[in-house]
Design a protein around this motif. Structure first.
Motif, PDB file in Angstrom:
ATOM      1  N   ALA A  74       0.997  -1.032   0.033  1.00 16.40           N
ATOM      2  CA  ALA A  74       0.135  -0.247  -0.048  1.00 16.40           C
ATOM      3  C   ALA A  74       0.923   1.286   0.152  1.00 16.40           C
ATOM      4  CB  ALA A  74      -0.985   0.122   1.158  1.00 16.40           C
ATOM      5  N   GLY A  75       1.914   1.388  -0.723  1.00 15.26           N
ATOM      6  CA  GLY A  75       2.870   2.158  -0.777  1.00 15.26           C
ATOM      7  C   GLY A  75       3.687   2.577   0.418  1.00 15.26           C
ATOM      8  N   LEU A  76       3.677   1.607   1.236  1.00 14.32           N
ATOM      9  CA  LEU A  76       4.378   1.745   2.621  1.00 14.32           C
ATOM     10  C   LEU A  76       5.664   0.802   2.342  1.00 14.32           C
ATOM     11  CD1 LEU A  76       1.599   2.129   5.050  1.00 14.32           C
ATOM     12  CD2 LEU A  76       2.979   3.665   4.445  1.00 14.32           C
ATOM     13  N   PRO A  77       6.687   1.551   2.954  1.00 15.02           N
ATOM     14  CA  PRO A  77       8.162   0.366   2.803  1.00 15.02           C
ATOM     15  C   PRO A  77       7.858  -0.891   3.706  1.00 15.02           C
ATOM     16  CG  PRO A  77       8.437   2.469   4.197  1.00 15.02           C
ATOM     17  CD  PRO A  77       7.169   2.608   3.547  1.00 15.02           C
ATOM     18  N   GLY A  78       8.572  -1.849   3.317  1.00 17.27           N
ATOM     19  CA  GLY A  78       8.484  -3.260   4.317  1.00 17.27           C
ATOM     20  C   GLY A  78       9.629  -3.770   4.106  1.00 17.27           C
ATOM     21  N   ALA A  79       9.832  -4.712   5.047  1.00 19.07           N
ATOM     22  CA  ALA A  79      11.064  -5.486   5.261  1.00 19.07           C
ATOM     23  C   ALA A  79      10.878  -7.042   4.929  1.00 19.07           C
ATOM     24  CB  ALA A  79      11.869  -5.329   6.471  1.00 19.07           C
ATOM     25  N   ALA A  80      11.620  -7.609   4.256  1.00 20.26           N
ATOM     26  CA  ALA A  80      11.742  -9.097   4.114  1.00 20.26           C
ATOM     27  C   ALA A  80      12.848  -9.689   4.589  1.00 20.26           C
ATOM     28  CB  ALA A  80      11.578  -9.415   2.687  1.00 20.26           C
ATOM     29  N   PRO A  81      12.910 -11.121   5.011  1.00 21.98           N
ATOM     30  CA  PRO A  81      13.909 -11.758   5.723  1.00 21.98           C
ATOM     31  C   PRO A  81      15.276 -12.080   4.440  1.00 21.98           C
ATOM     32  CG  PRO A  81      11.962 -12.742   6.276  1.00 21.98           C
ATOM     33  CD  PRO A  81      11.650 -11.684   5.363  1.00 21.98           C
ATOM     34  N   SER A  82      16.237 -11.526   4.655  1.00 25.30           N
ATOM     35  CA  SER A  82      17.536 -11.765   3.500  1.00 25.30           C
ATOM     36  C   SER A  82      18.227 -12.441   3.936  1.00 25.30           C
ATOM     37  CB  SER A  82      17.832 -10.505   3.112  1.00 25.30           C
ATOM     38  OG  SER A  82      18.607  -9.536   4.369  1.00 25.30           O
ATOM     39  N   GLN A  83      18.773 -12.935   5.264  1.00 28.22           N
ATOM     40  CA  GLN A  83      19.820 -13.728   5.637  1.00 28.22           C
ATOM     41  C   GLN A  83      19.408 -14.551   6.975  1.00 28.22           C
ATOM     42  OE1 GLN A  83      24.114 -12.461   5.672  1.00 28.22           O
ATOM     43  NE2 GLN A  83      23.979 -12.905   7.816  1.00 28.22           N
TER      44      GLN A  83
END
Length: 794
Positions: free
Chosen positions: A450-459
């Motif tokens: 919805a246009g808001l920044p998000g974070a996803a697991p990367s390590q």
């Protein structure tokens, strides 16, 4: 290690001495930083007495070396393609462009150094400045460097001494911004470089036979790429004699590095057209603070000598970076303020790390015959998991100077004999990033909502990630015969456990992999160094030969596995060489059909294996080939001659028994697949299949072939052995009678050549590759250099 502290920057012209330490006992003081040995560099210091001024200048040129590699000209390429490609027309022969010659040049090299040193019994100084400028052999590729150093020592009292070492290096790099290196290899000689009016052709328009439609000469008119860096270090060392035999030293270093790179792709070029002109900038900053505090006690009791050392060392580092990429710039304008949009969102971040070490060491000797050393090290690194960030290691060593015994003291043959042995453990914290043990998240557009920044697991986290540990045993002997032959021999056995590697994970886990301690590897080897004084007197000739033999074997990988895939071509597998190649085995060409052949190993119902051959690449067996990127031995040979005022030095180095994967042949030796790339000439002894019955090394060429003849296999695995004349230098010391009139104490003129000759079977431009990698692709060729210089001392 530079001037008593780990790390540091310096200019080669400021080096006074270089010492190499390898065995466990000798490197104990340096802890994990000496896991693979340590090089101790001491820069020049002033000496009490008359001030000395030195000036040296060197000028010359460099040229790219092509080795055994040669590309086809227009006629050769036309004749070759005529065998399989029906789209040829005679107009292709209207041009015969040598893209390699257009891409490379004779580059000028010059360096100039001025230094002054001197002092009194209480204070000394050494000052130097260096200027370096080299034009790369690749056009529009240049490096300019400036180096300033100041070394100062002051005795504040009979007990207290302060030393300061300051060094600053500024480097400017101008990089080739036209994709020139790649184009030099792949562009076709059929395509013209220039229009009739002498301007570079824009390959995007009109007739162009090469697939990439790129003329670097057109691009270089407009695009730019450059970088600059400033690297400064400052050491302040304090030495205080608390008592007659007790000294407290504090060695401290601060190091700052600033780096900035910029590139601009003009809208008038192929690379800039897509985004209507782009500009990219990256800047980074890092600092390192180190303090090493040492308490040393030493004393002699009759024939006994004892030294006790305690060390506490802490290091902290910080780095930050920022990257930005903008688009829609006016032609010829690379300023960010002229852009109207961004290519990608700006990126960057900051990193920190901490390291500490505590060491205790005892050295003992008796009667200058028997020597022993023992040390214990405890180290901490923030790179590792919260469960196991510490590592504890120890080192033991002993030696015996047998030539000091009565039964050898007057021996005329053996004038020196020393036996050595050591055993110890060391740690390794390198090969992984600062946060390899942590579970990390990344912010990306794919994780936004919805246009808001998000974070996803990367390590994936691994709190048990810990030190790589090595156990080393070494025995050695140093012997001198007739005071003219010096020989050192070392044999070692080293086992590295808990190796640090990034282990790939299935895509279903959501992670590409995880850092782990994966297994054990054993290295065994022998090294020797032989120096002989062949002639002494008016004519002097001294020879030095050094060689190293090493064999490694994977003993174990964790969790009961037999293999860890860290690379498709060189996985780590139990029972195999760590650098062994794993791929289909090329079996040559079918004489009847001209088709490629690979080995196919099949088993019958009883499990017995049979060797067959197949023209189906997908059916070929993937095998451990028994060939390794690690050489069977390496070495160097130096000869130094001196007669009256003349000196001559030659240095050869050699590598034998390693196999290099010549990955670039995928493009240049593709059997018709890449008809829109230039092709390499067949090397000596190679042949191409033409008719049934031919025994050839290369398959029948087919336009657009689909049988994977140029896919990964031992076909492109080549012997990387070579011997190279690395340097030859002829010098002349001007007679002192000539110099005294000009109040010059010493003057020398010389001519020097680098990389003048190489003997190898390797078909590429250069067999020398990174030994831990073993692959050779499109690369910047090594340079031959011819230099003349003058050294003057006032």
């Amino acid at each position: 290690m530079v001037d008593g502290n780990i790390g540091g920057n310096y200019n080669p012209s400021d080096v006074e001495t270089i010492t190499v330490l390898k065995d466990a006992a000798a490197t104990g003081l340096y802890g994990s930083r000496a896991a693979n040995g340590v090089i101790i560099i001491t820069t020049k210091q002033g000496k009490a007495g008359k001030a000395v001024v030195n000036f040296s200048t060197t000028v010359g040129y460099s040229e790219a070396s092509t080795g055994n590699f040669k590309l086809m000209d227009s006629q050769e390429l036309y004749d070759y393609q005529s065998k399989f490609y029906t789209g040829l027309t005679p107009e292709r022969l209207n041009n015969n462009t040598n893209w390699w010659d257009l891409a490379f040049r004779r580059g000028l090299v010059n360096t100039h150094t001025l230094s002054a040193s001197g002092g009194t019994d209480k204070s000394t100084f050494y000052l130097s400045g260096n200027y370096y400028k080299e034009e790369g052999t690749l056009i529009d590729n240049d490096k300019t460097g400036y180096n300033l150093r100041g070394n100062f020592t002051q005795k504040l009292s009979d007990k207290f001494k302060v030393s300061a070492f300051l060094n600053g290096i500024f480097i400017r790099d101008d990089y080739n911004a036209g994709g020139t290196l790649y184009d030099a290899y792949v562009n076709m000689p059929f395509d013209p470089a220039y229009n009739a009016d002498g301007t570079p052709v824009d390959a995007r328009y009109g007739t162009w036979y090469g697939r990439d439609r790129d003329n670097f000469l057109h691009t270089l008119q407009y695009n730019t790429s450059r970088a600059k860096s400033f690297n400064v270090s400052a050491d302040v060392n304090l030495d205080y004699n608390i008592l007659k035999n007790l000294t407290l030293s504090s060695y401290n270093r601060a190091r700052l590095v600033n780096y900035r790179s910029d590139s601009f792709n003009d809208k008038r070029t192929k690379s800039g057209a897509t985004n209507n002109g782009t500009a990219y900038a990256s800047t980074s900053y890092s600092n390192t603070l180190l303090t090493s505090n040492r308490l040393r006690y030493s004393n002699t009791f009759g024939k006994h000598t004892l030294a006790i050392l305690a060390v506490g060392e802490i290091e902290q580092g910080y780095s930050e970076s920022l990257n930005a990429n903008v688009k829609n710039l006016p032609a010829g304008r690379d300023a960010f303020s002229t852009a109207t949009d961004i290519v990608t969102n700006p990126s960057g971040g900051n990193d920190t790390y901490q390291f500490s070490k505590y060491l205790g060491q005892v050295d003992y000797s008796y009667n200058n015959k028997y020597f022993a050393v023992a040390s214990y090290v405890s180290e901490y690194s923030s790179r590792f998991g919260s469960n196991k960030p510490n590592g504890n290691f120890y080192q033991l060593g002993a030696s015996w100077i047998a030539s000091n015994e009565d039964f050898l003291k007057d021996n005329k043959t053996i004038t020196f004999l020393k036996l050595r042995s050591s055993y110890g453990t060391t740690g390794n914290a390198y090969g992984i990033g600062y946060y390899a043990a942590l579970g990390l998240y990344s912010i990306s557009s794919g994780a936004s909502y919805a246009g808001l920044p998000g974070a996803a697991p990367s390590q994936k986290a691994n709190p048990d990630l810990t030190w790589e540990k090595s156990k080393s045993a070494n025995i050695g002997v140093d012997i001198t015969l007739f005071k003219r032959v010096d020989l050192s021999i070392d044999a070692y056995h080293k086992e590295a456990a808990s190796l640090l590697f990034f282990r790939p994970l299935p895509a279903t886990t959501g992670y590409s992999g995880v850092y782990e301690n994966v297994g054990n590897v054993r290295n065994r080897g022998i090294e020797f160094n032989l120096t002989t004084k062949n002639f002494v007197g008016a004519f002097k000739w001294e020879t030095n030969l050094n060689m190293a033999f090493n064999r490694n074997k994977v003993l174990e990988v964790n969790q009961g596995r037999s293999e860890v895939s860290t690379g498709a071509r060189q996985p780590i597998a139990v029972g195999h060489n760590m650098d062994e190649w794993f791929m289909p085995v090329w079996s040559g060409v079918d004489p009847a059909t001209g088709s490629p052949l690979w080995e196919n190993r099949v088993k019958d119902a009883d499990g017995k294996e049979f060797l067959t051959y197949t023209s189906n690449y997908n059916a070929a067996s993937r095998l451990y080939t028994g060939k390794s990127s690690a050489p069977k031995f390496t070495g160097g040979l130096t000869n130094d001659f001196e007669y009256k005022n003349f000196t001559l030095s030659t240095f050869f180095n050699f590598v034998y028994g390693n196999y290099v994967y010549n990955d670039s042949r995928f493009f240049f030796d593709s059997d018709g697949l890449y008809e829109s790339y230039n092709q390499m000439q067949l090397a000596k002894g190679w042949s191409r299949w033409e008719k049934p019955g031919d025994l050839a090394t290369h398959p029948k060429p087919i336009h657009g072939r689909a049988d994977n003849s140029n896919a990964t296999s031992t076909r492109y695995l080549e012997d990387g052995s070579y011997i190279r004349l690395r340097n030859v230098t002829l010098g002349y010391n001007l007679p002192s009678a000539w110099l005294s009139r000009a109040k010059i104490s010493r003057a020398r003129i010389f001519v020097s050549g680098d990389n003048l000759w190489t003997l190898t079977k390797f078909s590429g431009t250069d067999p020398e590759v990174e030994l831990g990698n073993g692959e050779s692709s499109i690369k910047y060729p090594i340079s031959k250099k011819l230099l003349v210089g003058v050294n003057i001392t006032l």
